[in-house]
Design an enzyme around this catalytic site. Structure first.
Site, PDB file in Angstrom:
ATOM      1  N   ARG A   1       0.532  -1.062  -0.270  1.00 10.12           N
ATOM      2  CA  ARG A   1      -0.147   0.200   0.630  1.00 10.12           C
ATOM      3  C   ARG A   1       0.882   1.344   0.071  1.00 10.12           C
ATOM      4  NH1 ARG A   1      -2.525  -4.075   1.291  1.00 10.12           N
ATOM      5  NH2 ARG A   1      -4.456  -4.594   0.322  1.00 10.12           N
TER       6      ARG A   1
ATOM      7  N   ASP B   1     -15.882   6.727  11.626  1.00  5.58           N
ATOM      8  CA  ASP B   1     -14.543   5.933  11.496  1.00  5.58           C
ATOM      9  C   ASP B   1     -13.576   6.697  10.950  1.00  5.58           C
ATOM     10  OD1 ASP B   1     -12.998   3.561   9.338  1.00  5.58           O
ATOM     11  OD2 ASP B   1     -14.787   2.332  10.158  1.00  5.58           O
TER      12      ASP B   1
END
Length: 280
Positions: free
Chosen positions: A37, A146
């Site tokens: 990533r 979140d």
């Protein structure tokens, strides 16, 4: 662009930085996941090395790149009515205890964190409508948060694959979902409007300061990604966010007793939960 490789020293440097920013700790066995990533974002941003990209992460005033990388690093895997015995506990044990401390008809606030793609907060809303007749007598507010801004957008949209709704009974599916042409299911507008989705980083005091006066917090299967210090900090956030007598629900493999002594363990017939002591 030449192939970019992340050295062990760079991995460790990034891991320490990301932990300080998010409270999330990556073990050595997650290195492939992290490296992949990192390289993806290095290439997208056209940085020519880890060093230049890392400087962007550290010093970019807006924090936009750190947010994009965080969205990429966080894992969001859930489904409707996961560990629903806690929803039963909410209706049969926690809410009666909460209501006993309040004026009839006053506000009850529930916080679901992390929201992931919305399955949990929508599950809570549906379960209350289906199994708590008293809901009509109280002002229920449901907030879900979140750290991942992309996943919050998905949660607000409320579209789910057949796999996500596999444990939803057909009658409930008919009442609260609309079937799309592609086979997905979308939460009805009334339920989507009933949940407020917000971004929060539990490791940032500036983010969590506004979260107060909750009666129940669902935080399931998040703390397993934190180390002991981050777990204690999160527990303190929840303690401050709760009204006296309020409750925290953790995942089945998590235990508040191993994190802090702030909460009282409540062993209800349906589930073990953790209560902020009532004021004397």
């Amino acid at each position: 662009m030449a192939t970019i490789e992340i050295s062990l020293e760079e991995f460790q440097k990034f891991r320490e930085f990301f932990y300080r920013k998010t409270g999330i700790q990556f073990d050595d066995n997650k290195r492939y996941f992290v490296d992949k990533r990192l390289v993806e974002r290095i290439e997208v941003t056209q940085s020519d090395s880890f060093r230049n990209y890392f400087n962007t992460l550290r010093f970019q005033a807006s924090g936009d790149e750190l947010q994009k990388l965080t969205n990429l690093m966080t894992v969001n895997e859930t489904y409707f009515f996961r560990e629903d015995y806690q929803f039963k506990c909410l209706v049969e044990s926690m809410l009666p205890a909460v209501c006993a401390l309040k004026k009839p008809g006053s506000r009850i606030r529930i916080w679901s964190v992390p929201s992931s793609s919305g399955e949990e907060p929508y599950s809570i809303a549906i379960y209350l409508l289906e199994h708590w007749p008293q809901i009509a007598n109280w002002d229920v507010e449901l907030i879900s948060s979140d750290i991942d801004t992309d996943i919050l957008q998905k949660a607000r949209l409320g579209c789910y694959s057949p796999r996500s709704v596999q444990h939803v009974q057909p009658a409930v599916l008919d009442r609260y979902f609309v079937r799309k042409k592609n086979g997905d299911f979308q939460i009805c507008d009334d339920l989507r409007d009933s949940v407020e989705f917000t971004r929060v980083n539990l490791s940032e005091i500036a983010d969590t300061r506004a979260y107060r006066n909750f009666d129940v917090i669902f935080c399931r299967n998040l703390l397993i990604y934190f180390d002991d210090l981050s777990r204690r900090k999160a527990a303190e956030v929840f303690f401050d966010a709760l009204n006296p007598g309020g409750f925290v629900c953790l995942g089945h493999s998590e235990s508040m007793s191993r994190i802090t002594s702030l909460f009282t363990v409540k062993k209800y017939p349906e589930a073990i939960v953790y209560q902020k002591p009532e004021q004397k």
